[in-house]
Design a protein around this motif. Structure first.
Motif, mmCIF file in Angstrom:
data_model
loop_
_atom_site.group_PDB
_atom_site.id
_atom_site.type_symbol
_atom_site.label_atom_id
_atom_site.label_comp_id
_atom_site.label_asym_id
_atom_site.label_seq_id
_atom_site.Cartn_x
_atom_site.Cartn_y
_atom_site.Cartn_z
ATOM 1 N N ASP A 175 0.818 -1.022 -0.083
ATOM 2 C CA ASP A 175 0.126 -0.038 -0.081
ATOM 3 C C ASP A 175 0.930 0.963 0.001
ATOM 4 O O ASP A 175 0.560 2.292 -0.500
ATOM 5 N N LEU A 176 2.147 1.336 0.773
ATOM 6 C CA LEU A 176 3.069 2.372 0.617
ATOM 7 C C LEU A 176 3.792 2.408 -0.413
ATOM 8 O O LEU A 176 4.697 3.499 -0.459
ATOM 9 N N ALA A 177 3.920 1.713 -1.207
ATOM 10 C CA ALA A 177 5.074 1.683 -2.442
ATOM 11 C C ALA A 177 5.115 2.817 -2.996
ATOM 12 O O ALA A 177 6.174 3.270 -3.672
ATOM 13 N N ASN A 178 3.986 3.490 -3.412
ATOM 14 C CA ASN A 178 4.072 4.587 -4.385
ATOM 15 C C ASN A 178 3.797 5.731 -3.521
ATOM 16 O O ASN A 178 3.418 6.898 -4.558
ATOM 17 N N LYS A 179 3.618 6.040 -2.163
ATOM 18 C CA LYS A 179 3.306 7.212 -1.487
ATOM 19 C C LYS A 179 4.706 7.917 -1.549
ATOM 20 O O LYS A 179 5.687 7.397 -1.466
ATOM 21 N N LYS A 180 4.644 9.239 -1.309
ATOM 22 C CA LYS A 180 5.405 10.140 -1.033
ATOM 23 C C LYS A 180 5.476 10.783 0.220
ATOM 24 O O LYS A 180 4.405 10.832 0.845
ATOM 25 N N ASN A 181 6.600 10.957 1.036
ATOM 26 C CA ASN A 181 7.048 11.706 2.082
ATOM 27 C C ASN A 181 6.015 11.007 3.423
ATOM 28 O O ASN A 181 5.319 11.690 4.163
ATOM 29 N N ILE A 182 6.107 9.631 3.366
ATOM 30 C CA ILE A 182 5.580 8.745 4.364
ATOM 31 C C ILE A 182 6.240 9.090 5.670
ATOM 32 O O ILE A 182 7.388 9.171 6.012
ATOM 33 N N ASN A 248 19.930 -5.417 -7.358
ATOM 34 C CA ASN A 248 19.219 -6.671 -8.479
ATOM 35 C C ASN A 248 17.763 -6.419 -8.163
ATOM 36 O O ASN A 248 17.127 -6.374 -9.278
ATOM 37 N N GLU A 249 17.420 -6.400 -6.921
ATOM 38 C CA GLU A 249 15.871 -6.531 -6.784
ATOM 39 C C GLU A 249 14.869 -5.321 -7.250
ATOM 40 O O GLU A 249 14.067 -5.235 -8.041
ATOM 41 N N GLU A 250 15.777 -4.173 -6.941
ATOM 42 C CA GLU A 250 15.005 -2.699 -7.428
ATOM 43 C C GLU A 250 15.084 -2.688 -9.024
ATOM 44 O O GLU A 250 14.176 -2.672 -9.731
ATOM 45 N N LYS A 251 16.081 -3.151 -9.751
ATOM 46 C CA LYS A 251 16.152 -3.042 -11.125
ATOM 47 C C LYS A 251 15.081 -4.159 -11.664
ATOM 48 O O LYS A 251 14.639 -3.587 -12.836
ATOM 49 N N MET A 252 14.909 -5.212 -11.214
ATOM 50 C CA MET A 252 14.055 -6.025 -11.553
ATOM 51 C C MET A 252 12.500 -5.767 -11.235
ATOM 52 O O MET A 252 11.651 -6.552 -11.626
ATOM 53 N N GLY A 253 12.285 -4.871 -10.106
ATOM 54 C CA GLY A 253 11.008 -4.559 -9.944
ATOM 55 C C GLY A 253 10.503 -5.468 -9.110
ATOM 56 O O GLY A 253 8.968 -5.378 -8.885
ATOM 57 N N LYS A 254 11.429 -5.928 -8.174
ATOM 58 C CA LYS A 254 10.732 -7.097 -7.255
ATOM 59 C C LYS A 254 10.477 -6.452 -5.760
ATOM 60 O O LYS A 254 9.770 -6.962 -4.879
ATOM 61 N N ILE A 255 11.367 -5.411 -5.370
ATOM 62 C CA ILE A 255 11.220 -4.592 -4.260
ATOM 63 C C ILE A 255 11.262 -3.078 -4.404
ATOM 64 O O ILE A 255 12.204 -2.714 -5.393
ATOM 65 N N SER A 256 10.635 -2.273 -3.675
ATOM 66 C CA SER A 256 10.403 -0.943 -3.786
ATOM 67 C C SER A 256 10.995 -0.221 -2.712
ATOM 68 O O SER A 256 10.900 -0.813 -1.246
ATOM 69 N N VAL A 257 11.850 0.706 -2.623
ATOM 70 C CA VAL A 257 12.316 1.521 -1.410
ATOM 71 C C VAL A 257 11.068 2.702 -1.180
ATOM 72 O O VAL A 257 10.860 3.232 -1.973
ATOM 73 N N LEU A 258 10.964 2.577 0.165
ATOM 74 C CA LEU A 258 9.764 3.466 0.712
ATOM 75 C C LEU A 258 10.377 4.944 0.914
ATOM 76 O O LEU A 258 11.478 5.117 1.161
ATOM 77 N N ASP A 259 9.563 5.840 0.322
ATOM 78 C CA ASP A 259 9.782 7.291 0.713
ATOM 79 C C ASP A 259 9.417 7.834 2.093
ATOM 80 O O ASP A 259 8.485 8.356 2.088
ATOM 81 N N VAL A 260 10.164 7.488 3.156
ATOM 82 C CA VAL A 260 9.958 7.779 4.474
ATOM 83 C C VAL A 260 10.782 8.928 4.762
ATOM 84 O O VAL A 260 12.028 9.234 4.529
ATOM 85 N N ASN A 261 10.100 9.751 5.488
ATOM 86 C CA ASN A 261 10.759 11.041 6.073
ATOM 87 C C ASN A 261 11.888 10.722 7.043
ATOM 88 O O ASN A 261 11.670 9.981 8.074
ATOM 89 N N GLY A 262 12.949 11.103 6.747
ATOM 90 C CA GLY A 262 14.120 10.926 7.685
ATOM 91 C C GLY A 262 15.028 9.900 7.131
ATOM 92 O O GLY A 262 16.017 9.632 7.518
#
Length: 300
Positions: A175-182, A248-262
């Motif tokens: 649910d948080l994968a595409n949210k900004k400034n979490i 590798n996982e980011e390039k393959m679209g298997k894991i997303s880095v969340l945009d978390v404040n701080g």
């Protein structure tokens, strides 16, 4: 009958592990072969070095004395090898490095680049958990170790050589994968994965929870970074992981880095060794290598 350095080494491994079975596994020997070497030492000194009470192996007082002497002998032999290498003026010898598991994503590249410049150096790289790395340092069984979070109770010299950005990662379907400034409070309702007790990443994660005053639900504890990533990809939860482990996982679209404040939270990877330890010429050369090279360029 004389005894050999090999017999002393076998006995020391038994003493360290307090188990013939574990020593045999570590030495790639059979249990009877290990027992024979210990028996030969006991026969030579005409005194019991170990005793077994119930199913537990203990060192006798004589065994403790021999174990301590073996460590001193090994240190003297290492010092002799270092002195002879310096006399020869050739960058030749062995470099033993033990690292916590997350460092496996970049240390082979760094050590490989070092060996390209010093091809006569033999390198041993051991990847293990934080407890074992600490034990290797305490037993003086490695030249250098790599941590991001230093262990307590050991006086260590440290050389920072690489930043370590830690990020919160989730499945791309989260649910948080595409949210900004979490905000951190937004995370409290979501399931978290956490590393095992003693892990450096876990220590940072718990520190951040306390700092942000949140109490998230921990749904799974895992013993390796690889297991954490697999659980993230399976959609079980989110977790704090090193950015270096995700390429590798980011390039393959298997894991997303969340945009978390701080975040990312950035600490540093450190080469460490016990205070007072005399480093070999090869170990000193490797430290200078990490100081004088663009490490980020090496690891890509």
């Amino acid at each position: 009958m004389s005894y050999t350095l090999h017999q002393l080494d076998v006995f020391a491994c038994v003493a360290k592990n307090k188990s013939i079975t574990k020593a045999a596994k570590e030495l790639f020997m059979s249990q009877p072969a290990v027992s024979i070497q210990v028996k030969k030492l006991q026969e030579h000194f005409d005194i019991d070095l170990i005793e077994v009470i119930g199913k537990q192996l203990y060192l006798t007082d004589a065994g403790v004395e021999l174990y301590n002497s073996q460590k001193k002998i090994k240190n003297e032999l290492k010092a002799l090898e270092m002195a002879l290498d310096e006399f020869k003026g050739v960058m030749k010898g062995k470099l033993s490095v033990v690292v916590v598991s997350t460092a496996k994503y970049f240390m082979p590249y760094i050590l490989g680049a070092f060996r390209n410049e010093s091809p006569q150096v033999q390198i041993s790289l051991k990847v293990t958990d934080r407890i074992e790395v600490t034990s290797q340092l305490e037993e003086n069984e490695c030249d250098l170790a790599v941590f991001s979070q230093l262990p307590d109770g050991i006086a260590l010299e440290q050389i920072e050589f690489l930043s370590n950005p830690l990020v919160l990662a989730a499945s791309p379907k989260h649910d948080l994968a595409n949210k900004k400034n979490i905000q951190w409070k937004d995370l409290e309702e979501h399931d978290f994965l956490i590393r095992e007790t003693g892990s450096g990443t876990r220590l940072v994660m718990e520190r951040l929870f306390n700092q942000e005053n949140i109490n998230p639900k921990i749904v799974m504890e895992l013993s390796t970074n690889e297991a954490v990533k697999q659980a993230i990809m399976a959609g079980i939860g989110i977790s704090l992981v090193s950015r270096y482990s995700l390429s590798n996982e980011e390039k393959m679209g298997k894991i997303s880095v969340l945009d978390v404040n701080g975040l990312p939270y950035v600490n540093n990877w450190k080469l460490v060794y016990p205070k007072g330890k005399k480093l070999s010429p090869v170990a000193r050369s490797f430290i200078e290598f990490t100081k004088s090279r663009d490490i980020l360029a090496i690891i890509g």
